[in-house]
Design an enzyme around this catalytic site. Structure first.
Site, PDB file in Angstrom:
ATOM      1  N   HIS A 115       0.838  -1.220   0.000  1.00  0.00           N
ATOM      2  CA  HIS A 115       0.000   0.000   0.000  1.00  0.00           C
ATOM      3  C   HIS A 115       0.868   1.262   0.000  1.00  0.00           C
ATOM      4  CE1 HIS A 115      -3.330  -2.693   1.352  1.00  0.00           C
ATOM      5  NE2 HIS A 115      -2.354  -3.257   2.042  1.00  0.00           N
ATOM      6  N   SER A 171      15.888  21.353 -16.034  1.00  0.00           N
ATOM      7  CA  SER A 171      14.706  22.159 -16.332  1.00  0.00           C
ATOM      8  C   SER A 171      15.156  23.457 -16.991  1.00  0.00           C
ATOM      9  CB  SER A 171      13.957  22.448 -15.034  1.00  0.00           C
ATOM     10  OG  SER A 171      13.238  23.650 -15.136  1.00  0.00           O
ATOM     11  N   LYS A 196      16.957  21.522 -10.878  1.00  0.00           N
ATOM     12  CA  LYS A 196      16.244  20.284 -11.190  1.00  0.00           C
ATOM     13  C   LYS A 196      17.091  19.231 -11.906  1.00  0.00           C
ATOM     14  CE  LYS A 196      12.285  19.394 -11.189  1.00  0.00           C
ATOM     15  NZ  LYS A 196      10.945  19.804 -11.566  1.00  0.00           N
ATOM     16  N   GLU A 205      10.226   8.404 -16.860  1.00  0.00           N
ATOM     17  CA  GLU A 205       8.858   8.893 -17.096  1.00  0.00           C
ATOM     18  C   GLU A 205       8.387   8.564 -18.506  1.00  0.00           C
ATOM     19  OE1 GLU A 205       8.259  13.066 -15.291  1.00  0.00           O
ATOM     20  OE2 GLU A 205      10.415  12.789 -15.419  1.00  0.00           O
TER      21      GLU A 205
END
Ligand code: ARG
Length: 459
Positions: free
Chosen positions: A156, A277, A283, A290
């Site tokens: 979970h 970024s 970043k 992804e």
């Protein structure tokens, strides 16, 4: 321009209609397979005395010239010639004259296109199996280095029980192992030849289908000509195996994304597999992971469009089936690329063992161990669960963890507790003792690694 099939037509389609019906913009990908299939076909035609040896030689030479040109990117395909098959036939007659027209004796584009796709998918399935093996090797490599590195295990997405990092990575090794065998198994059904089935009914020419099958290294032939030209199961099988591969990759991608976040910091992806970024200088984004997670959607989509395309299609060939190709090409490219990128990410990632170590000491994931401790001393497990639950609550109220709670407090809860609990509660002890078959205990993990390596020697 007259069409190669233009005999019964009195009028040509307009260019924009031709363009709509053409598959050459994408099926030119099959050029190599198409020529390979034709070379086998022409050899068989001569062997069966359907055309003369000289004619076969001329056609063969012509096809080889076209193949050279294809390899050098010198072919100028035309939409007027609709697809790869007719384009090549046109190049051939331009090259060798009218005798080129004999190549299409005893076959149809319907068995031809099916043959091309079998050849294409056989090659790429094998290539994907190779890259899967490489990714498995990368996982094994990291697993070997991290048998005793412990991370929180989750259910979970809540801390559950600590596990060996190697054990976690090896879970993906076994997923990929199933993926590999699924592809391997699909080859058995894929590797049969539709060539010679004709348009749908076979042919009057005394062709030898077994001979072309042998030349093309197929294990056998389709037994039914209607089935041969209308079967696309082999693509569906590939796409469903591919969907599962991507599903597995997307799960690992999600873990990598989480693990590389500021919140987890379990791993750091190599700069080569991350991006910055354009606005936020600090970043470092896990773009590749992804993208793989994202690309999973189109691979599922390709499977579903082909399933939907084939649903309710009457036998035999229908032009709908021309739509079977782009999804197949896209699936091959996407899966191969994703597996390769993942392999690089795994090999190059930095594993922050110190963070993992600290985290496994900052939770209650050793609570089951304490309940097992009481149960092994005779307390019914349900009761032990209750006692430990209360101790966890006490710790939460005090802002400490189970290893920090003094022995007196333990003994107030149950006189079965002795000072050996502090050893029992250590994350490394917790993991070590889970020594049941397939468990996370170090001994088991070492066995699993050895088994994995053994499997590799066989592949
Ligand atoms: N371009 C066609 C396809 O990919 C080849 C087969 C065409 N056959 C036909 N009878 N129109 O499906």
């Amino acid at each position: 321009m007259t069409k190669l099939w233009g005999g019964r037509f009195t009028k040509s389609a307009e260019e924009w209609v031709d363009a709509f019906g053409a598959s050459i913009p994408f099926d030119k990908e099959l050029v190599e397979e198409d020529i390979t299939g034709s070379l086998a076909h022409v050899k068989m035609l001569a062997a069966c005395d359907i055309i003369t040896k000289e004619e076969a030689e001329t056609i063969t030479k012509g096809l080889k010239t076209i193949r050279k040109k294809a390899q050098n990117n010198e072919l100028e395909y035309s939409v007027q010639n609709e697809d790869i098959h007719l384009n090549i036939e046109k190049f051939l007659t331009d090259e060798v004259g009218p005798v080129g027209g004999k190549l299409h004796t005893g076959r149809s584009r319907n068995d031809q296109v099916a043959t091309d796709m079998h050849l294409y998918l056989r090659k790429h399935t094998k290539e994907i199996m190779v890259v899967i093996k490489q990714m498995q090797l990368a996982l094994l490599g990291q697993a070997e280095a991290h048998v005793e590195t412990i991370i929180p295990g989750y259910t979970h997405l809540q801390r559950a029980q600590p596990v060996s990092f190697a054990h976690h990575l090896l879970a993906y090794f076994w997923m990929l192992d199933r993926d590999y065998t699924r592809l391997e198994d699909s080859l058995k059904r894929l590797n049969i030849s539709p060539l010679g089935a004709g348009a749908l009914a076979g042919t009057t020419f005394p062709i030898d289908r077994h001979y072309t099958a042998e030349l093309l290294e197929f294990d056998g032939i389709y037994e039914n000509s209607l089935d041969a030209v209308s079967d696309r199961d082999f693509i569906l099988e590939f796409m469903s195996a591919a969907s599962m591969i991507m599903m597995h990759l997307s799960r690992l991608a999600e873990e990598f994304i989480l693990w590389s976040s500021q919140e987890f910091q379990f791993i750091e992806l190599d700069d080569a597999f991350a991006t910055g970024s354009s606005i936020m200088p600090q970043k470092k984004n896990p773009d590749m992971a992804e993208l793989i997670r994202g690309k999973t959607g189109r691979v599922y989509g390709n499977l579903f469009s082909l399933l939907t395309l084939l649903k309710g299609l009457p036998l035999a060939y229908n032009k709908d089936m021309q739509e079977d190709k782009e999804g197949m090409f896209d699936t091959v490219t996407t899966v191969k690329g994703s597996v390769k990128i993942f392999t690089g990410m795994i090999e190059s990632m930095k594993v922050n063992t110190d963070v993992m170590e600290k985290e496994t000491h900052s939770d209650f994931s050793n609570a089951t161990e304490l309940a097992d401790y009481l149960a092994s001393k005779g307390m019914p497990f349900r009761e032990a669960h209750e006692v430990v639950g209360k101790l966890v609550l006490l710790c939460i109220q005090k802002g400490i963890y189970l290893l920090d709670l003094p022995l007196e407090e333990y003994q107030q809860a149950s006189d079965l507790f002795e000072d050996d609990i502090y050893e029992v509660l250590k994350p490394s002890t917790v993991v070590k003792r889970r020594n049941s078959a397939g468990g996370t205990g170090f001994e088991q993990v070492k066995k699993a690694i050895a088994l994995g390596q053994e499997k590799f020697k066989q592949k």
